[in-house]
Design a protein around this motif. Structure first.
Motif, PDB file in Angstrom:
ATOM      1  N   GLU A 256       0.832  -1.207   0.000  1.00 41.00           N
ATOM      2  CA  GLU A 256       0.000   0.000   0.000  1.00 41.00           C
ATOM      3  C   GLU A 256       0.865   1.254   0.000  1.00 41.00           C
ATOM      4  O   GLU A 256       0.568   2.237  -0.696  1.00 41.00           O
ATOM      5  CB  GLU A 256      -0.906  -0.014   1.226  1.00 41.00           C
ATOM      6  N   GLU A 257       1.957   1.217   0.771  1.00 39.71           N
ATOM      7  CA  GLU A 257       2.846   2.382   0.833  1.00 39.71           C
ATOM      8  C   GLU A 257       3.546   2.609  -0.503  1.00 39.71           C
ATOM      9  O   GLU A 257       3.685   3.750  -0.963  1.00 39.71           O
ATOM     10  CB  GLU A 257       3.886   2.193   1.951  1.00 39.71           C
ATOM     11  N   GLN A 258       4.009   1.529  -1.130  1.00 39.98           N
ATOM     12  CA  GLN A 258       4.673   1.662  -2.425  1.00 39.98           C
ATOM     13  C   GLN A 258       3.714   2.177  -3.491  1.00 39.98           C
ATOM     14  O   GLN A 258       4.080   3.041  -4.301  1.00 39.98           O
ATOM     15  CB  GLN A 258       5.254   0.309  -2.851  1.00 39.98           C
ATOM     16  N   GLY A 259       2.481   1.667  -3.482  1.00 42.45           N
ATOM     17  CA  GLY A 259       1.498   2.122  -4.459  1.00 42.45           C
ATOM     18  C   GLY A 259       1.146   3.584  -4.276  1.00 42.45           C
ATOM     19  O   GLY A 259       0.996   4.324  -5.260  1.00 42.45           O
ATOM     20  N   ALA A 260       1.031   4.022  -3.017  1.00 37.72           N
ATOM     21  CA  ALA A 260       0.712   5.428  -2.750  1.00 37.72           C
ATOM     22  C   ALA A 260       1.850   6.333  -3.203  1.00 37.72           C
ATOM     23  O   ALA A 260       1.614   7.398  -3.795  1.00 37.72           O
ATOM     24  CB  ALA A 260       0.433   5.623  -1.259  1.00 37.72           C
ATOM     25  N   ALA A 261       3.088   5.908  -2.927  1.00 39.42           N
ATOM     26  CA  ALA A 261       4.240   6.707  -3.347  1.00 39.42           C
ATOM     27  C   ALA A 261       4.323   6.784  -4.866  1.00 39.42           C
ATOM     28  O   ALA A 261       4.618   7.847  -5.434  1.00 39.42           O
ATOM     29  CB  ALA A 261       5.523   6.121  -2.756  1.00 39.42           C
ATOM     30  N   GLN A 262       4.059   5.675  -5.543  1.00 42.45           N
ATOM     31  CA  GLN A 262       4.093   5.675  -7.007  1.00 42.45           C
ATOM     32  C   GLN A 262       3.019   6.592  -7.578  1.00 42.45           C
ATOM     33  O   GLN A 262       3.275   7.343  -8.534  1.00 42.45           O
ATOM     34  CB  GLN A 262       3.915   4.255  -7.543  1.00 42.45           C
ATOM     35  N   GLY A 263       1.829   6.549  -7.002  1.00 39.31           N
ATOM     36  CA  GLY A 263       0.758   7.417  -7.483  1.00 39.31           C
ATOM     37  C   GLY A 263       1.087   8.888  -7.302  1.00 39.31           C
ATOM     38  O   GLY A 263       0.809   9.707  -8.190  1.00 39.31           O
ATOM     39  N   LEU A 264       1.678   9.216  -6.155  1.00 44.64           N
ATOM     40  CA  LEU A 264       2.065  10.608  -5.909  1.00 44.64           C
ATOM     41  C   LEU A 264       3.156  11.043  -6.882  1.00 44.64           C
ATOM     42  O   LEU A 264       3.120  12.161  -7.417  1.00 44.64           O
ATOM     43  CB  LEU A 264       2.534  10.764  -4.464  1.00 44.64           C
ATOM     44  N   ALA A 265       4.119  10.162  -7.113  1.00 40.49           N
ATOM     45  CA  ALA A 265       5.194  10.492  -8.060  1.00 40.49           C
ATOM     46  C   ALA A 265       4.634  10.696  -9.462  1.00 40.49           C
ATOM     47  O   ALA A 265       5.028  11.642 -10.168  1.00 40.49           O
ATOM     48  CB  ALA A 265       6.234   9.378  -8.069  1.00 40.49           C
ATOM     49  N   ALA A 266       3.716   9.835  -9.878  1.00 41.55           N
ATOM     50  CA  ALA A 266       3.113   9.975 -11.202  1.00 41.55           C
ATOM     51  C   ALA A 266       2.408  11.313 -11.334  1.00 41.55           C
ATOM     52  O   ALA A 266       2.486  11.971 -12.386  1.00 41.55           O
ATOM     53  CB  ALA A 266       2.136   8.824 -11.453  1.00 41.55           C
ATOM     54  N   GLN A 267       1.731  11.731 -10.273  1.00 42.88           N
ATOM     55  CA  GLN A 267       1.015  13.011 -10.323  1.00 42.88           C
ATOM     56  C   GLN A 267       1.984  14.182 -10.426  1.00 42.88           C
ATOM     57  O   GLN A 267       1.787  15.092 -11.249  1.00 42.88           O
ATOM     58  CB  GLN A 267       0.155  13.162  -9.070  1.00 42.88           C
ATOM     59  N   ILE A 268       3.028  14.173  -9.619  1.00 39.84           N
ATOM     60  CA  ILE A 268       3.981  15.293  -9.614  1.00 39.84           C
ATOM     61  C   ILE A 268       4.737  15.356 -10.938  1.00 39.84           C
ATOM     62  O   ILE A 268       4.865  16.427 -11.550  1.00 39.84           O
ATOM     63  CB  ILE A 268       4.949  15.168  -8.430  1.00 39.84           C
ATOM     64  N   PHE A 269       5.245  14.223 -11.379  1.00 37.82           N
ATOM     65  CA  PHE A 269       5.974  14.220 -12.655  1.00 37.82           C
ATOM     66  C   PHE A 269       5.055  14.596 -13.809  1.00 37.82           C
ATOM     67  O   PHE A 269       5.452  15.348 -14.709  1.00 37.82           O
ATOM     68  CB  PHE A 269       6.589  12.835 -12.913  1.00 37.82           C
ATOM     69  N   GLY A 270       3.833  14.086 -13.795  1.00 34.07           N
ATOM     70  CA  GLY A 270       2.895  14.399 -14.872  1.00 34.07           C
ATOM     71  C   GLY A 270       2.522  15.868 -14.918  1.00 34.07           C
ATOM     72  O   GLY A 270       2.356  16.444 -15.999  1.00 34.07           O
ATOM     73  N   ASP A 271       2.397  16.492 -13.748  1.00 30.81           N
ATOM     74  CA  ASP A 271       1.990  17.897 -13.700  1.00 30.81           C
ATOM     75  C   ASP A 271       3.132  18.856 -14.037  1.00 30.81           C
ATOM     76  O   ASP A 271       2.905  19.900 -14.677  1.00 30.81           O
ATOM     77  CB  ASP A 271       1.454  18.235 -12.307  1.00 30.81           C
ATOM     78  N   LEU A 272       4.342  18.517 -13.602  1.00 34.23           N
ATOM     79  CA  LEU A 272       5.440  19.487 -13.706  1.00 34.23           C
ATOM     80  C   LEU A 272       6.461  19.172 -14.801  1.00 34.23           C
ATOM     81  O   LEU A 272       7.111  20.087 -15.307  1.00 34.23           O
ATOM     82  CB  LEU A 272       6.164  19.598 -12.355  1.00 34.23           C
ATOM     83  N   ALA A 273       6.645  17.900 -15.156  1.00 35.76           N
ATOM     84  CA  ALA A 273       7.646  17.556 -16.168  1.00 35.76           C
ATOM     85  C   ALA A 273       7.017  17.614 -17.558  1.00 35.76           C
ATOM     86  O   ALA A 273       6.985  16.619 -18.292  1.00 35.76           O
ATOM     87  CB  ALA A 273       8.233  16.178 -15.883  1.00 35.76           C
ATOM     88  N   THR A 274       6.535  18.790 -17.932  1.00 36.91           N
ATOM     89  CA  THR A 274       5.931  18.972 -19.252  1.00 36.91           C
ATOM     90  C   THR A 274       7.010  19.225 -20.297  1.00 36.91           C
ATOM     91  O   THR A 274       8.155  19.581 -19.969  1.00 36.91           O
ATOM     92  CB  THR A 274       4.961  20.168 -19.236  1.00 36.91           C
ATOM     93  N   HIS A 275       6.640  19.050 -21.550  1.00 37.48           N
ATOM     94  CA  HIS A 275       7.614  19.244 -22.626  1.00 37.48           C
ATOM     95  C   HIS A 275       8.149  20.669 -22.620  1.00 37.48           C
ATOM     96  O   HIS A 275       9.350  20.892 -22.835  1.00 37.48           O
ATOM     97  CB  HIS A 275       6.959  18.933 -23.973  1.00 37.48           C
ATOM     98  N   GLU A 276       7.291  21.632 -22.354  1.00 33.97           N
ATOM     99  CA  GLU A 276       7.721  23.036 -22.363  1.00 33.97           C
ATOM    100  C   GLU A 276       8.733  23.307 -21.246  1.00 33.97           C
ATOM    101  O   GLU A 276       9.746  23.992 -21.455  1.00 33.97           O
ATOM    102  CB  GLU A 276       6.503  23.946 -22.201  1.00 33.97           C
ATOM    103  N   ARG A 277       8.473  22.768 -20.056  1.00 33.84           N
ATOM    104  CA  ARG A 277       9.395  22.982 -18.942  1.00 33.84           C
ATOM    105  C   ARG A 277      10.720  22.266 -19.185  1.00 33.84           C
ATOM    106  O   ARG A 277      11.795  22.788 -18.859  1.00 33.84           O
ATOM    107  CB  ARG A 277       8.766  22.495 -17.633  1.00 33.84           C
TER     108      ARG A 277
END
Length: 380
Positions: free
Chosen positions: A7-28
């Motif tokens: 559960e902890e690993q899945g939660a961390a992965q989901g949070l990482a996916a959200q942060i990377f998806g929101d901020l690691a855009t092609h423009e940035r």
């Protein structure tokens, strides 16, 4: 073997996916050039993902690095975790852990490593190091760099100390790399002064062989140089496993872009994805990506279970090199002429995939190491 995330690993992965998806855009990413995205790094550390790595283990780190690879986010996450957090947590003394881990957890300190050790750094009797490492990824951002001397003993070197020069170099992937020049630079031996200060018992040949191969199993304390080699092998095996997870993410991101392109781009009145050749190429790339992922998962799982995993780490590294190269080439080819555009997002995956292809040993080198390890294991 059960690779199902906790559960902890899945939660961390989901949070990482959200942060990377929101901020690691092609423009940035384009604006960052070859440097690190400082805002993204702060966000990852503020979310507690760096500090979480100690709790979720190497398998959890592989899951997080998959998410980074999907977006090719320019942060020293993998390097600071394997050469800093995990290396110090697993092999540092109690005093070193108490002093070095807090700034690594909150991101105020950044670690990288001069791995694999090929440069033959020298140490004198005072613990000072001299030598040159031509290229160290993320060194321009690092405050601490983990290096190995000629005896494979690990030393932590602060980049701001006298005798340390950091000279920027450009690599295939924008990894904020630099040349490391040490001129009698002060170093701190990881794990303390070491067993050479006490009489050496007879070495354990089996442990030394596994240590040299990077099995993750260290010789018992007091075996002299073999103890240093064992620690080096353990860190190298962990880093190969972690970067294989990063490569799995890079390949998954490249393939996802190729699928999106071929299902929306039409030729002669139908999507490109309806052509058998395109389907077969994408299917092969998918199987290669899954092979990288599952071998990285197995190596990381064995590490977290306290099992020897040197052969598994080398297997994951081989797939990351050989299959990773095939996948990022396929991703670019499936984009047709668009894939040749240096500014297209898929080209970034190509660059990362080719850099990871050879970072910790190209496929033939890793395969040679794996063969030697299997021969040694079979003869014992």
């Amino acid at each position: 073997m059960d690779f199902t995330p906790t559960e902890e690993q899945g939660a961390a992965q989901g949070l990482a996916a959200q942060i990377f998806g929101d901020l690691a855009t092609h423009e940035r990413l384009a604006a960052a050039g070859s440097g690190t995205d400082a805002e993204l790094w702060k966000e990852l550390c503020a979310a507690g993902l760096m500090s979480a790595v100690e709790e979720i283990g190497l398998l959890g780190l592989v899951l997080l690095l998959e998410e980074q690879g999907r977006t090719t986010a320019q942060v020293p996450f993998a390097a600071s975790c394997v050469y800093g957090l995990l290396a110090v947590a697993d092999h540092g003394t109690g005093e070193q852990r108490e002093r070095l881990l807090p700034p690594l957890r909150d991101g105020t300190a950044v670690a990288t490593g001069a791995f694999p050790a090929r440069s033959g750094l020298r140490t004198d009797g005072e613990g000072r190091l001299s030598g040159v490492v031509p290229c160290v990824p993320w060194l321009r951002d690092a405050t601490l760099v983990l290096v190995a001397d000629a005896d494979r003993v690990l030393w932590a070197v602060r980049t701001a100390d006298p005798g340390v020069a950091v000279l920027p170099v450009e690599t295939t992937a924008p990894w904020s790399a630099a040349r490391l020049v040490l001129d009698r630079a002060p170093g701190e031996r990881l794990g303390g002064p070491g067993p050479e200060l006490s009489p050496e018992p007879s070495p354990d040949p089996e442990a030394e062989a596994e240590a040299e191969a990077g099995t993750g199993r260290e010789p018992e304390a007091g075996t002299g140089e073999a103890a240093g080699a064992g620690m080096y092998g353990a860190v190298l095996a962990a880093s190969r496993t972690a970067f294989a997870g990063l490569q799995a993410g890079v390949c998954a991101g490249s393939l996802a872009r190729a699928v999106a392109h071929t299902t929306t781009r039409e030729q002669f009145g139908r999507p490109l994805s309806t052509n058998q050749g395109v389907l077969l190429r994408a299917a092969d790339a998918h199987m290669d990506t899954e092979a990288i992922r599952v071998t990285a998962y197995e190596a990381a799982w064995r590490h977290d279970q306290g099992l020897a995993y040197g052969a598994q780490a080398l297997t994951a590294a081989w797939w990351a090199s050989e299959a990773g190269r095939r996948v990022v080439h396929a991703g670019q080819h499936l984009h047709g002429g668009t894939g040749a555009d240096l500014d297209h997002p898929v080209h970034r995956h190509f660059l990362w995939g080719r850099q990871l292809d050879s970072y910790l040993g190209c496929g033939s080198e890793v395969l040679e190491e794996l063969g030697e390890l299997l021969v040694k294991e079979g003869s014992q």
